[in-house]
Write a protein that holds these residues in place. Structure first.
Motif, short mmCIF file in Angstrom:
data_model
loop_
_atom_site.label_atom_id
_atom_site.label_comp_id
_atom_site.label_asym_id
_atom_site.label_seq_id
_atom_site.Cartn_x
_atom_site.Cartn_y
_atom_site.Cartn_z
N PRO A 105 0.83 -1.20 0.00
CA PRO A 105 0.00 0.00 0.00
C PRO A 105 0.86 1.25 0.00
O PRO A 105 1.92 1.27 0.63
CB PRO A 105 -0.80 -0.13 1.30
N LEU A 106 0.42 2.25 -0.73
CA LEU A 106 1.11 3.54 -0.76
C LEU A 106 0.08 4.65 -0.57
O LEU A 106 -1.06 4.53 -1.01
CB LEU A 106 1.85 3.75 -2.07
N GLU A 107 0.52 5.71 0.07
CA GLU A 107 -0.35 6.86 0.31
C GLU A 107 -0.03 7.95 -0.71
O GLU A 107 1.14 8.28 -0.94
CB GLU A 107 -0.14 7.40 1.73
N LEU A 108 -1.07 8.49 -1.30
CA LEU A 108 -0.93 9.61 -2.24
C LEU A 108 -0.99 10.91 -1.45
O LEU A 108 -1.95 11.17 -0.73
CB LEU A 108 -2.07 9.57 -3.26
N ARG A 109 0.04 11.71 -1.59
CA ARG A 109 0.08 13.01 -0.89
C ARG A 109 0.23 14.12 -1.90
O ARG A 109 0.95 13.99 -2.90
CB ARG A 109 1.23 13.06 0.10
N VAL A 110 -0.44 15.22 -1.61
CA VAL A 110 -0.39 16.41 -2.47
C VAL A 110 -0.01 17.58 -1.59
O VAL A 110 -0.52 17.72 -0.47
CB VAL A 110 -1.78 16.69 -3.10
#
Ligand SMILES: [Zn+2]
Length: 136
Positions: A105-110
């Motif tokens: 799992p990876l987290e998308l950050r903006v």
């Protein structure tokens, strides 16, 4: 939608947990689309509703870049991340080389790229790693 900002051909939206990438859902066939297009690639529809991308996806594949553009430190990692709604998004993975595994799992950050928040960058990282940007 509150906090909506354009990001080149993409866009971002500000929510309770900071900034998110904003895709679209076709009004005719309900296919999720990212980046946003003017015509649905599945059915040719031209009407869309905003669709904020989920925060967590699964790494489909990745590659380590050893020769990057001038001024960019190498090595760095890029990859494709799959989301539960069927989208596959390409981006940089901000993790140590060797710590990345396909299927994780990876987290998308903006986050804003400048103080005026006129431009944004996005990247993927391990979920919960470091402090999430406040979206200043
Ligand atoms: Zn469609």
């Amino acid at each position: 939608m509150n906090g909506f900002r354009r990001l080149g051909t993409a866009s971002v939206v500000r929510g309770g947990k900071g900034w998110s990438l904003l895709g679209a859902k076709c009004s005719a066939c309900e296919a999720p689309i990212y980046p946003v297009l003017t015509v649905c690639p599945h059915c040719g529809g031209r009407d869309f509703v905003a669709l904020p991308l989920p925060a967590i996806g699964t790494l489909y594949c990745h590659s380590v870049v050893h020769m990057g553009p001038r001024g960019v430190d190498t090595p760095y990692i890029v990859g494709y991340v799959d989301f539960s709604d069927g989208l596959r998004v390409f981006g940089r993975i901000e993790m140590e080389v060797g710590a990345v595994q396909t299927g994780q799992p990876l987290e998308l950050r903006v986050k804003p790229a400048n103080k005026r928040a006129s431009q944004f960058i996005y990247f993927f990282t391990a979920p919960g790693e470091g402090s999430r940007q406040a979206g200043s």
